[in-house]
Structures are given as structure tokens and as C-alpha cells.
Write an enzyme that holds these catalytic residues in place. Structure first.
Site, PDB file in Angstrom:
ATOM      1  CG  ASP B  85      -0.258   0.032   2.544  1.00  0.00           C
ATOM      2  OD1 ASP B  85      -0.908  -0.265   3.568  1.00  0.00           O
ATOM      3  OD2 ASP B  85       0.934   0.375   2.594  1.00  0.00           O
ATOM      4  CB  SER B  86       0.199   4.867  -0.143  1.00  0.00           C
ATOM      5  OG  SER B  86      -0.626   4.925   1.006  1.00  0.00           O
TER       6      SER B  86
END
Lengths: 122, 138
Positions: B85-86
Site C-alpha cells: 500500500d502507499s
């Protein structure tokens, strides 16, 4: 800058600051990063103070500055001596701060003492 | 009499000329760098990175994270292939910054999608290490 961009930028800077503050101290470095990550992943404010996302990001940015400028590692080199790792980002005060007089009620101005009427004191 | 004595002295005298030593200096010979480095123990650390070096080291760093696949190449994407994810992506970027001593600017960090883009950025921004001299010799 969107809020998401600001958040990711703040996160990156916080991780970089932990590298500076806790260099060569893996347990503390990992603990700090885990704490930051936990707070970032949590949708709700972990401290339960109902701060907005902008307020939490502002706090993270302030923590980043604090990590870089106001944390100094020390290593014990003698019984009562520590060698400090002061680096280029460490905040250093200057001697002028010590020389400044603290403000006092009698230092001038129109304030009276002991709840007086405000007569000018010399 | 004096004249005779002086004539005899002149005839028998020998003129000693001072010996002048002529020292011919050697013209300096050309000394090749390899001889200099051997004589003065100058070590030259690796100053250039190849694409393969950067990829190998990047893969090693990325495998330290919990990723979906261990098969990582230049086309591998962080989000789809590695399942990041980010926040994980930014964890990886900071780890890569520490590995190569580079700093991803905000624009690049927000737009990076593949390992190949990281490799290209590192190659473009990596500063080679300086030559080191054995100071004990000097």
C-alpha cells in the site's frame, strides 16, 4: 497539495528523521517507526482526542522537526561522562538567549504592582 | 736575484685549476599511475554503479519487506505485483534511500510505480564515492 500527498510526504520525512535521531540504535528506531506507522494506519485518532486529519498531520510534522533537532544520542564513555552525537541538524541555542532579561512587573511600562491602578513605575 | 728566483718559481710552478664537478641531473622519467598506486598504496573504491548492481541491491532490500512475490525485476510494480500500500511503498523508498544514499523528491516519490523507475532514479542521482588514500603510508 492534496491531503494524501501531504500525508505521504509527512510520513516519509518522519521516517527519515527517525534515521537521524536513532542512528545505529535499531530497537529504538524500529519502535519509533512502528509507532508512526500505527498512528498513520489508524483511521481514528489513537489518543482518542478526536483531532482532525489536518491536526494529526501537523503533529506529525512537528514530531519530525523535534526528532531531527531536539534529540541527541549519548554514549557512556566513562563513569560520569557521555559522548554526545551532535549533528548538523541539532538545534543549538546562542548566548544571547541567556543574556535576555526576563520580563518582570517592575521593568517599566504602565502596569502597577500588587493590583494597583496602573500608575507608571520608574 | 730576486728576478731569477721569481722566474724559477714561475717555471716550476704548476697551475692548479679547481676541479669543477659537473653533475648531470637525470631527467624525470614518466611514472605510470599503476606504479604510483602500488608504491603509495592508493586504493580506489568502486565509483560507478551499473544497472545490474542497483537492481540486485534493490531486490535485496525489497525482499526484506513482506511482499507477495520474491520474483522481482525492473518491470515489477510495487502496488500490483508486490502488494504494497502507499505506506509500505514509502517504507521501501526510505529503505532504498538509505541503501544508495539518495533522496527521492516528492514528485518522484508520488509517481513511482515500478522497480525500474527506482533503478533509473538511483543511477541518475547516485554520487560516486571518493578515492581513498592510505594515510598511514603518507
Amino acid at each position: 497539495m492534496s491531503q494524501a500527498s501531504r500525508a505521504l510526504k509527512a510520513y516519509r520525512n518522519a521516517l527519515r528523521a527517525t534515521s537521524v535521531a536513532f542512528k545505529n540504535d535499531l530497537p529504538t528506531l524500529n519502535a519509533a517507526r512502528n509507532e508512526i506507522r500505527t498512528h498513520m494506519k489508524s483511521l481514528e485518532d489513537p489518543k482518542g482526542t478526536n483531532r482532525s486529519i489536518d491536526e494529526r498531520l501537523k503533529l506529525l510534522e512537528e514530531v519530525t522537526v523535534f526528532l531531527r533537532r531536539n534529540i541527541v544520542q549519548g554514549r557512556k564513555v566513562d563513569e560520569d561522562k557521555y559522548r554526545l552525537n551532535i549533528h548538523k541538524d541539532t538545534e543549538l541555542g546562542d548566548n544571547d538567549d541567556i543574556k535576555k532579561k526576563k520580563d518582570s512587573p517592575s521593568s517599566g511600562g504602565f502596569t502597577g504592582c500588587c493590583g494597583g491602578s496602573g500608575a507608571k513605575t520608574s | 736575484m730576486l728576478r731569477n728566483v721569481s722566474r724559477q718559481l714561475l717555471r716550476s710552478s704548476k697551475v692548479y685549476l679547481p676541479q669543477v664537478a659537473v653533475v648531470r641531473t637525470q631527467t624525470p622519467a614518466f611514472v605510470s599511475p599503476s606504479i604510483i598506486s602500488k608504491r603509495f598504496n592508493i586504493t580506489q573504491s568502486a565509483s560507478t554503479l551499473t544497472k545490474e548492481d542497483v537492481l540486485t541491491r534493490s531486490v535485496s532490500v525489497l525482499r526484506g519487506f513482506e511482499v507477495k512475490t520474491k520474483d522481482i525485476d525492473l518491470q515489477t510494480t510495487f502496488v500490483q505485483d508486490l502488494g504494497m500500500d502507499s505506506l509500505d511503498l514509502n517504507d521501501a523508498l526510505v529503505a532504498l534511500e538509505e541503501e544508495f544514499d539518495v533522496v527521492f523528491d516528492d514528485k518522484t516519490a508520488n509517481e513511482i510505480k515500478t522497480v525500474g523507475e527506482v533503478v533509473d532514479f538511483v543511477l541518475a542521482n547516485y554520487l560516486p564515492t571518493e578515492q581513498s588514500i592510505n594515510h598511514t603510508i603518507r
